[in-house]
Design an enzyme around this catalytic site. Structure first.
Site, PDB file in Angstrom:
ATOM      1  N   LYS A  94       0.861  -1.188   0.000  1.00  0.00           N
ATOM      2  CA  LYS A  94       0.000   0.000   0.000  1.00  0.00           C
ATOM      3  C   LYS A  94       0.889   1.226   0.000  1.00  0.00           C
ATOM      4  CE  LYS A  94      -4.501   0.726   0.360  1.00  0.00           C
ATOM      5  NZ  LYS A  94      -5.493  -0.256  -0.099  1.00  0.00           N
TER       6      LYS A  94
HETATM    7  N1  GLU Z   1      -7.230  -0.225  -3.406  1.00  0.00           N
HETATM    8  C1  GLU Z   1      -7.950  -1.442  -3.640  1.00  0.00           C
HETATM    9  C2  GLU Z   1      -7.995  -2.286  -2.381  1.00  0.00           C
HETATM   10  O1  GLU Z   1      -7.790  -1.813  -1.285  1.00  0.00           O
HETATM   11  C3  GLU Z   1      -7.458  -2.179  -4.869  1.00  0.00           C
HETATM   12  C4  GLU Z   1      -6.041  -2.648  -4.829  1.00  0.00           C
HETATM   13  C5  GLU Z   1      -5.562  -3.234  -6.156  1.00  0.00           C
HETATM   14  O2  GLU Z   1      -6.361  -3.410  -7.055  1.00  0.00           O
HETATM   15  O3  GLU Z   1      -4.357  -3.481  -6.238  1.00  0.00           O
HETATM   16  O4  GLU Z   1      -8.289  -3.453  -2.428  1.00  0.00           O
END
Ligand code: GLU
Length: 428
Positions: free
Chosen positions: A118
């Protein structure tokens, strides 16, 4: 010429439980039930990489401003790390660590070959112009050239970032690679190698697991009532798709407030209204209520799809829903878990309920690497199959260990990563 510094540090958000501690509490419970080796435990709780970077940009008024950017790779045992990038004033390293770990468990649960990551930039995107946002995104990407990569670490949209942000990341990375590298990010616009159905995928996944949970409780979709908190990409799509399944949506909210109609809201009309007014406040034919009242309404299904720490030890005992499907990441604090369990609320945890987004991100990455693109029908059929399978697997694991679905989900996820780690071994 000297310029005056007038940037104010955002005020700390009070009463926010530390999301990393919240994650670790559930992790520890699952690890103890699994009887995991202490060495593996140490490995899995430590993020593989944590990057903090300064991002200087020239603002539209000619001044230099410096922002702080983060990328945490929690684990890459299952494959390249995957996870969104968020822009918000209250982004912290601890929050990134928790969200990165959640991505590891999410990818493991839906059986996709990715680890978890993240990232984010501490900024207030509402105060930045489109040009400032572009410079911020491009400089962050340039600082992360050794971290990002289609076989290394693949960002995606998250809070306050979108398809345009992903297009800038893709372009900046491609300029440095001297070729177009579409697979370095997912959640891109369709014409730049994006996938059909990606934008709706998280909301669609929430709908799929919600319908599965209603079935488990013997409630027909056409006789069910639901409340959805948050009307962004996840909440609005989940509400729309649940409405299409015949579920009666009795209340909705966005950052400006909440609306309630016990007879049911016609979601396409609400979406239309929000498109014209940019908020659901004052939607005709509905009563205005507070966010607190919304969460405490009597309903079959509550979908918290706004932000973290919404269901806490303070309000959990007042909830009157049968099922919670966590569209947001971390909407329920660890302290609220036992209260909900005691009340018999079936909680579909975030790491399962909102995993539809990363699942279709995986499809997008596969399509980019193949250079061959699927139809919307193929995307949605495969998403449904994978979410249904994940729901059944979590349900079975929870039943086997006699624990709530959340702990079942952690057990399932951690067990798979631990087994893979044992096979790979520790490189020395
Ligand atoms: N931000 C989204 C999540 O928290 C998608 C992450 C992604 O597709 O890599 O799942």
């Amino acid at each position: 010429m000297t310029t005056q510094v007038n940037y104010k540090e955002p005020a700390p958000i009070m009463n926010k439980e530390n999301p990393f501690e919240s994650m670790m509490e559930r992790f520890d419970t699952a690890v103890n039930l699994l009887g995991l080796d202490v060495g593996i435990y140490k490995y899995l709780k430590s993020p593989t990489k944590q990057v903090i970077t300064s991002i200087p940009i020239i603002m539209d008024n000619g001044n230099i401003e410096v922002f702080e950017g983060y990328r945490v790779i929690h684990n890459d045992v299952l494959g390249p790390s995957k996870g969104g990038i968020r822009y918000a004033p209250d982004v912290t390293l601890d929050e990134m660590k928790a969200l990165a770990a959640w991505m590891t468990w999410k990818c493991s649960i839906v059986n996709i070959p990715f680890g978890g990551a993240k990232g984010g930039i501490k900024c207030d995107p509402t105060k930045l112009s489109i040009h400032e946002l572009e410079r911020l995104t491009r400089r962050f990407t340039a600082n992360m050239l050794d971290v990002f990569g289609p076989e290394r670490d693949i960002p995606a949209p998250d809070m306050n970032t979108n398809e345009q942000t992903m297009a800038w990341i893709m372009d900046t990375y491609s300029m440095h690679s001297k070729r177009t590298v579409t697979g370095v990010v997912t959640g891109k616009p369709m014409i730049l190698g994006g996938s059909h159905g990606r934008r709706e995928a998280t909301g669609r996944g929430v709908m799929i697991v919600s319908v599965a949970a209603l079935q488990k409780l013997g409630i027909k979709s056409t006789e069910a009532t639901a409340v959805v908190q948050g009307f962004g990409n996840v909440g609005s799509i989940a509400a729309q798709l649940l409405h299409e399944q015949g579920v009666k949506i009795i209340a909705l909210s966005d950052i400006n407030g909440a609306i309630y109609n016990p007879k049911g809201l016609v979601i396409p009309e609400v979406i239309n209204y929000v498109e014209r007014n940019s908020t659901l406040a004052k939607f005709p034919g509905a009563e205005a209520i507070t966010n607190e009242e919304l969460l405490e309404l009597e309903c079959d299904l509550l979908v918290p799809a706004a932000k973290e720490d919404q269901i806490t030890s303070k309000n959990a005992s007042k909830l009157k829903c049968k099922i919670i499907a966590e569209g947001a990441n971390g909407p329920t604090t660890a302290k609220a878990d036992p209260i909900l369990q005691e009340k018999g609320v079936l909680v579909i945890p975030d790491i399962l309920a909102n995993a539809g987004g990363v699942t279709v991100s995986y499809f997008e990455w596969v399509q980019d690497r193949m250079g061959f693109f699927w139809t919307l029908n193929r995307v949605n059929t495969r998403l449904e199959r994978m979410m249904d399978e994940a729901f059944v697997n979590v349900y079975k694991t929870a039943a086997k260990y006699d624990v709530p679905l959340r702990i079942g989900a952690y057990i399932l996820a951690i067990d798979k990563v631990a087994k893979t780690l044992k096979l790979r071994g520790i490189y020395a």
